[in-house]
Design an enzyme around this catalytic site. Structure first.
Site, short mmCIF file in Angstrom:
data_model
loop_
_atom_site.label_atom_id
_atom_site.label_comp_id
_atom_site.label_asym_id
_atom_site.label_seq_id
_atom_site.Cartn_x
_atom_site.Cartn_y
_atom_site.Cartn_z
CD1 TRP A 62 -2.87 1.57 0.56
CD2 TRP A 62 -1.42 2.50 1.98
NE1 TRP A 62 -3.31 2.84 0.80
CE2 TRP A 62 -2.42 3.46 1.67
CE3 TRP A 62 -0.40 2.88 2.84
CZ2 TRP A 62 -2.44 4.74 2.20
CZ3 TRP A 62 -0.40 4.17 3.38
CH2 TRP A 62 -1.43 5.07 3.06
CD GLU A 112 -4.50 -1.93 1.95
OE1 GLU A 112 -5.36 -1.53 2.77
OE2 GLU A 112 -3.36 -2.31 2.30
CE LYS A 116 -7.33 5.14 2.82
NZ LYS A 116 -6.38 5.43 3.90
CG ASP A 139 -8.91 -1.73 4.18
OD1 ASP A 139 -10.00 -1.33 4.62
OD2 ASP A 139 -7.86 -1.69 4.84
CG HIS A 146 -8.77 1.27 1.85
ND1 HIS A 146 -7.51 0.88 1.46
CD2 HIS A 146 -8.65 1.70 3.13
CE1 HIS A 146 -6.66 1.05 2.46
NE2 HIS A 146 -7.33 1.54 3.49
CG HIS A 199 -5.88 -5.30 4.74
ND1 HIS A 199 -4.96 -4.29 4.61
CD2 HIS A 199 -5.15 -6.45 4.86
CE1 HIS A 199 -3.74 -4.79 4.65
NE2 HIS A 199 -3.84 -6.10 4.80
CG ASP A 259 -10.80 7.05 10.76
OD1 ASP A 259 -10.08 6.24 10.16
OD2 ASP A 259 -10.51 7.54 11.86
CG ASP A 319 -7.57 2.21 9.17
OD1 ASP A 319 -7.59 1.10 8.62
OD2 ASP A 319 -7.10 3.23 8.65
CG ASP A 338 -5.20 -2.26 7.80
OD1 ASP A 338 -4.73 -1.69 8.80
OD2 ASP A 338 -5.00 -1.86 6.64
#
Length: 424
Positions: A190, A231, A233, A264, A267, A291, A299, A301, A331
């Site tokens: 990433w 990865e 995003k 992810d 993302h 992920h 946000d 994560d 993640d």
């Protein structure tokens, strides 16, 4: 047998009968759970600080962790102790995913283009003792050469060369993980590359990134040692207007070059669901990397919880027999709560999603669907939400000799009082 264990077994017997009436063999499901391996991310332990330099703190490059909860590990030994505590509270099988800034550098300044296997041999030896595999990640952030927002797509040849050499070094290290531990290591890439405001030369940056990747992946490693993933995003901090490594970019690159696409679920746009993407991309890719996280507004994560998004991901993997084609990793990073507890909550929620998916009477639901009996399909899906899932989960934990139900909370609090609070 304690009264509590007896009650767990009695509840499981009732759940087993309930699921059997729906055509589901719970004993077989618990055996199937042994195939589900979750790769824990080392960076939750210390807010993505790493041990590259003494008293390292997170820098720029699109990464931000909030909170300063006491007890953060100050050394690799303390981090390993925390991870071992986490493993002791989880049923099933786990791996560990390392970032490149978590090497053992013995106080020496080793820049990232010069890292080598020797800096991670201690992790390999520890993983052997734990009986787990290791995955790896290039660290293309928190470095002066990432300050302008571009790494592998940088138009500055010196900066770009530095990051190419770093990722090459990381692939070599990951391959050695796989060789020594006897299980392929997934190396995930990433990069934070992108623009805060609208760029003119999107195509130029993406052409440079493609050339960098072509050079990085020119060296091949045995598949039994290394799996390469990339990865994507939608946007990040400082790259709100354009991310060079977008979903479309990496999807095209991984399909063309037979690599793993990393999805992810934090993302993408909030209206997109990674669960919907899995069966789409696996028409064209052999494997993917997940992920698993929890996005809240912009946000991405937050600590994983057992929500509809995670359930759809697990259902799609289980319904389509994709378990051997999907590499599951976590993640998230939250420094505002007990970090050990965050690991356990997130990992257990992920495992619970897969257990629920395995307990689904998929064939019955499919028969309803193929005969256009959509009311029955919907009604049975809703009925499954109130079946005795918790009893099966508790029994699974009991069989794995880990805390049942909420008992892990006491374990985490005790560890905090006995270990974490003594760290200054």
């Amino acid at each position: 047998m304690t009264n509590k264990n007896k009650h767990v077994e009695e509840a499981y017997a009732l759940a087993k009968e309930q699921y059997a009436n729906l055509g589901v063999d719970t004993d077989a499901v618990l055996e199937k759970m042994n195939e589900i391996v979750v790769s824990l991310h080392c960076w939750q332990a210390d807010d993505v600080s790493g041990f590259e330099t003494p008293d390292a703190e997170l820098g720029g490059g699109g990464i931000q962790v909030t909170g300063n909860y006491p007890g953060k590990p100050r050394s690799i030994d303390e981090m390993r102790a925390d991870l071992q505590k986490v493993f002791s509270l989880l049923p099933g099988k786990q791996r560990l995913s390392l970032h490149a800034i978590y090497g053992e550098f013995d106080g020496k300044q080793v820049d990232r283009d010069a890292i080598d296997v020797e800096h991670f041999q201690g992790w390999i030896d520890w993983a052997k003792q734990q009986g787990i595999g290791l995955d790896f990640n290039a660290t293309c952030f928190s470095h002066p050469f990432a300050d302008d927002g571009f790494t592998l797509s940088s138009k500055n040849e010196k900066i770009r060369r530095f990051w190419i050499d770093h990722v090459k070094a990381c692939r070599k290290i990951a391959a050695e993980f796989g060789k020594q531990l006897g299980t392929p290591s997934v190396h995930n890439l990433w990069i934070p590359d992108g623009s805060k405001d609208y760029p003119v030369d999107r195509a130029g940056y993406r052409a440079i990134l493609k050339n960098s990747l072509d050079e990085i992946y020119a060296e091949e490693y045995p598949k039994e040692y290394l799996k390469d993933a990339m990865e994507c995003k939608l946007f990040g901090i400082g790259s709100e207007a354009m991310v060079v490594g977008s979903h479309e970019f990496y999807m095209g690159y991984t399909i063309q070059n037979k690599k793993l696409l990393c999805l992810d679920n934090g993302h993408f746009h909030p209206t997109e669901q990674v669960g919907d993407k899995i069966s789409a991309v696996l028409q064209f890719l052999d494997e993917i990397l997940l992920h698993v996280t929890r996005g809240v507004r912009w946000d991405s994560d937050h600590i994983v919880t057992l929500n509809d998004e995670i359930m759809l991901i697990a259902q799609e993997i289980v319904r389509n027999n994709y378990l051997n084609r999907v590499n599951i990793g976590l993640d998230f990073f939250d420094g505002s709560v007990n970090r050990v507890g965050a690991y356990v909550v997130g990992a257990r929620a992920t495992q619970q999603a897969f257990l629920q998916a395995l307990l689904e009477p998929t064939q019955t639901l499919l028969n309803y669907e193929e005969n256009a009996r959509y009311f029955e399909r919907l009604a049975l899906m809703e009925t499954m939400k109130t079946r005795l899932f918790g009893a099966v989960w508790d029994y699974y934990c009991l069989k794995n000799n880990v805390p049942v139900g909420g008992d892990f909370i006491t374990e985490v609090v005790n560890y905090e009082n006995e270990v974490l609070k003594k760290r200054k």
